[in-house]
Scaffold this active site. Structure first.
Site, PDB file in Angstrom:
ATOM      1  N   GLU A  86       0.855  -1.183   0.000  1.00 50.67           N
ATOM      2  CA  GLU A  86       0.000   0.000   0.000  1.00 50.67           C
ATOM      3  C   GLU A  86       0.890   1.232   0.000  1.00 50.67           C
ATOM      4  O   GLU A  86       1.654   1.471   0.932  1.00 50.67           O
ATOM      5  CB  GLU A  86      -0.895   0.009   1.235  1.00 50.67           C
ATOM      6  CG  GLU A  86      -1.918  -1.107   1.176  1.00 50.67           C
ATOM      7  CD  GLU A  86      -2.636  -1.290   2.492  1.00 50.67           C
ATOM      8  OE1 GLU A  86      -2.692  -0.329   3.284  1.00 50.67           O
ATOM      9  OE2 GLU A  86      -3.109  -2.406   2.730  1.00 50.67           O
ATOM     10  N   ASP A 127      -5.378   8.551  10.957  1.00 52.79           N
ATOM     11  CA  ASP A 127      -4.039   8.072  11.282  1.00 52.79           C
ATOM     12  C   ASP A 127      -3.523   8.591  12.617  1.00 52.79           C
ATOM     13  O   ASP A 127      -3.772   9.724  12.997  1.00 52.79           O
ATOM     14  CB  ASP A 127      -3.066   8.464  10.166  1.00 52.79           C
ATOM     15  CG  ASP A 127      -3.281   7.623   8.929  1.00 52.79           C
ATOM     16  OD1 ASP A 127      -3.161   6.392   9.047  1.00 52.79           O
ATOM     17  OD2 ASP A 127      -3.598   8.187   7.876  1.00 52.79           O
TER      18      ASP A 127
END
Ligand code: PLP
Lengths: 393, 253
Positions: B45, B56
């Protein structure tokens, strides 16, 4: 055309809920329940009671005689500065804390820039005895020390946002991250008409008491419900949404939204989103926002911390795009001058956010018989240091 | 056939690695991809950095901020990747937030991905209903697999909807958290893993968030097809640089 949110939270092309799946259950729970809860008689009763006896509503609609004379028009001030905690922000936090209780939440998080929304949130959490965590950019913590102290006195924990530019947008990111980590017991009290659906609509409804009162107060004073113009400053857009709300569909009421031009629209230090922004996604909403050509969100600037947000709520993006609202941007210098003028002419020291709305009187000429309502969103106590520095008082 | 489908057919647990493009150094992107393939990783990814990565934790946030400071942007990433298929055959996914893709133009973005040989996209803040209404046809036109997330709070009913809209794998977020939380997997996660396994979904599941060593990798893949490591890999890069990649992969399996 409708200027309210549809059931998916869209205002024209703007709005919606662009959120990671982690937030879906939280926002979905809210979306499914918010209107129904707000319409429950027990909710309405408690909301109205607290607005009256705790916040001090209705706030006066004051005819500003000397200001009217100076500008040769009829100027009314909607005195949100007289609300408990000093700004309109508390209308929303009262509504949302009651909402959180109905949803069975026992922990509150919020973001704050200048600290006004943080204080308003900490206040209602103290009132209800609910745990409160306020995220605030590290830089804002340093420049808004009195509000940090107020939040602490009220029992809230103030957590510094250390990421990105360490201001309001980053505090909002941190609050959203907290919500991702605490999806079940926590309610996020957003401070403006921003964020994913249903927030913009819910916050606008809580703030709509402002225009509801203007209508009946104006009827009493002028024999008409509708002014010719309503003017309000726009950070995220909650005080403006509240002041405009009941006039949105009455097209002969002119709506004027005032943004912060900072040091000038082309100076690179500005927060005038309608002039500088492009359509994109910020904090879960499709709206106008300031960004690089590459889609990175940029840091806005305004002397007023409450207008220092790189986006506007989707309602305002739609008002701008559709032409329903007139958008004017005001520089730091013109806002400060207007704040000083209001202080001298009417004995009212406004928040610097609100000063931006008053500066429109210099930009735009109104007719002698026009009724112009300016939403005085907050008082200037929190801004004294800035006024002192600026005017060398 | 899309490389992701091919990989999923192999009889093995998939090890997927996330890294942020343009980090630690602006031009590390291709080297990292090549080294990951060489060391037996199954899927990569590539993180397209964003100024405001909501989902995140601190590690990926900091790598994104640093990558943007280094000068990474969408066009540059495509430029770096333009010959990538001459040197690697590993499935490649771009993971990022929706706004940079939206600004590039969703159709133009998908087209570039296809030209380069990108196999799929993970855009956590592109919601299911918007994808289905506005973008599914475009993704399909360019042969891109869109990967949706589910979490422990996602209802069975919604998981079924997501399963129906998926055509590769489902990204199973291990716990209610942002990336990089490392508390290990307890009974709650085990129950969640078992609940999902019992749903017998059409799409395989790959677990992400909180995988940081062999133990969590094995726990996460007992009932699923694989696991994704992001923050732990970036931390390792911080400490040991690209040269440390073989050692890192060896600690996982
Ligand atoms: C007094 C005052 N006015 C206006 C604003 C801007 O917010 P909004 O646009 O949501 O009303 C703030 C925000 O802190 C404020 O404190």
């Amino acid at each position: 055309m409708s200027y309210n949110a549809d059931e998916k939270g869209y205002y024209g092309e703007f709005g919606g809920a662009f959120i990671p799946e982690m937030l879906y259950p939280n926002t979905e729970e809210l979306r499914q329940n918010y209107i129904q809860i707000m319409e429950e008689p027990s909710f309405k009763k408690e909301f109205d009671h607290l607005l009256k006896d705790y916040v001090g509503r209705p706030t006066p609609l004051y005819f500003a005689e000397r200001l009217s004379k100076k500008y040769n028009t009829k100027i009314y001030l909607k005195r949100e500065d007289l609300c408990h905690t000093g700004a309109h922000k508390v209308n929303n936090t009262i509504g949302q804390i009651l909402m959180a209780k109905k949803l069975g939440k026992n922990r509150i998080i919020a973001e704050t820039g200048a600290g006004q929304h943080g204080v308003a949130t900490a206040t209602v959490c103290a009132l209800m005895g609910i745990e409160c965590v306020v995220y605030m950019g590290e830089i804002d913590i340093a420049r808004q020390a009195p509000n940090v102290a107020r939040m602490k006195m009220l029992g809230a924990e103030v957590r510094p946002a250390l990421s990105g530019s360490r201001t309001l947008k980053d505090a909002t990111n941190e609050a959203i991250r907290d919500w991702i980590n605490n999806p079940v017991d926590t309610h996020y009290i957003i401070g403006s008409v921003v964020g994913p659906h249903p927030y913009p609509d819910m916050v606008a409804r809580f703030q709509s008491v402002i225009s509801q009162e203007i209508k009946s107060q104006l009827k009493e004073k002028e024999g008409v419900e509708n002014p010719d113009y309503v003017i309000a400053c726009v950070g995220g857009g909650s005080n403006a949404a509240g002041a405009f709300y009941h006039y949105l569909d009455t097209e002969d009421v002119g709506i004027i939204a005032v943004e912060a031009a900072g040091k000038g629209i082309d100076s690179g230090e500005s927060a005038a989103t309608s002039a500088l922004g492009k359509v994109g996604i910020i904090h879960g909403s499709k709206t106008l926002l300031m960004q690089t050509p590459d889609g990175q969100i940029t840091e806005p600037y305004s002397i007023s911390a409450g207008l220092d947000y790189p986006g506007v709520g989707p309602m305002h993006a739609h008002l701008f795009r559709s032409g329903r609202g007139e958008f004017i941007s005001i520089t730091d210098a013109d806002a400060m001058k207007a704040g000083l003028l209001l202080s001298k002419l009417e004995g009212i020291i406004p928040a610097i956010e609100s000063s931006h709305a008053f500066a429109v009187l210099e930009e735009k000429t109104f007719k002698p018989n026009d009724i112009v309502v300016i939403n005085l969103s907050g008082r200037g106590d929190k801004d004294l240091d800035t006024y002192i520095d600026y005017f060398k008082l | 056939m899309n490389r992701i489908h091919q990989k999923l057919k192999e009889d093995k647990k998939i090890l997927s690695i996330y890294f942020t493009a343009g980090y630690p150094e602006l031009n590390d992107t291709v080297n990292i991809i090549q080294d990951l393939e060489k060391n037996g990783v199954d899927l990569i990814e590539i993180g397209l950095p964003f100024s405001d990565p909501l989902a995140d934790g601190p590690t990926i946030q900091e790598s994104s901020t640093a990558a943007l400071k280094n000068g990474m942007n969408t066009e540059l990433l495509f430029e770096q990747l333009k010959d990538i298929r001459k040197s690697v055959s590993i499935p490649l996914i771009i993971m990022g937030y929706f706004n940079p893709v939206f600004q590039y133009g969703v159709e133009a973005f998908c087209k570039r991905c296809k030209e380069i040989g990108i196999d799929g996209l993970i855009l956590p803040d592109l919601p299911l209903d918007v994808y289905l209404q506005d973008y599914e046809a475009t993704f399909k036109k360019y042969g891109l697999i869109n990967i949706f997330l589910i979490t422990p709070q996602t209802s069975d009913e919604r998981i079924r909807k997501i399963d129906d809209a998926s055509n590769g794998f489902i990204y199973m977020v291990s716990s209610a958290s942002t990336t990089g939380a490392t508390s290990g997997f307890g009974s709650e996660q085990q129950a969640y893993f078992e609940r999902i396994a019992a749903l017998d979904l059409n799409n395989p599941q790959i677990v992400g968030f909180g995988i940081n060593n062999a133990e969590t990798f094995n726990q996460a893949t007992r009932t699923t097809s694989g696991a994704i490591i992001g923050s732990a890999f970036i931390k390792h890069l911080n400490q040991f640089g690209i040269e440390g990649i073989p050692d890192f992969i060896k600690t996982i399996r």
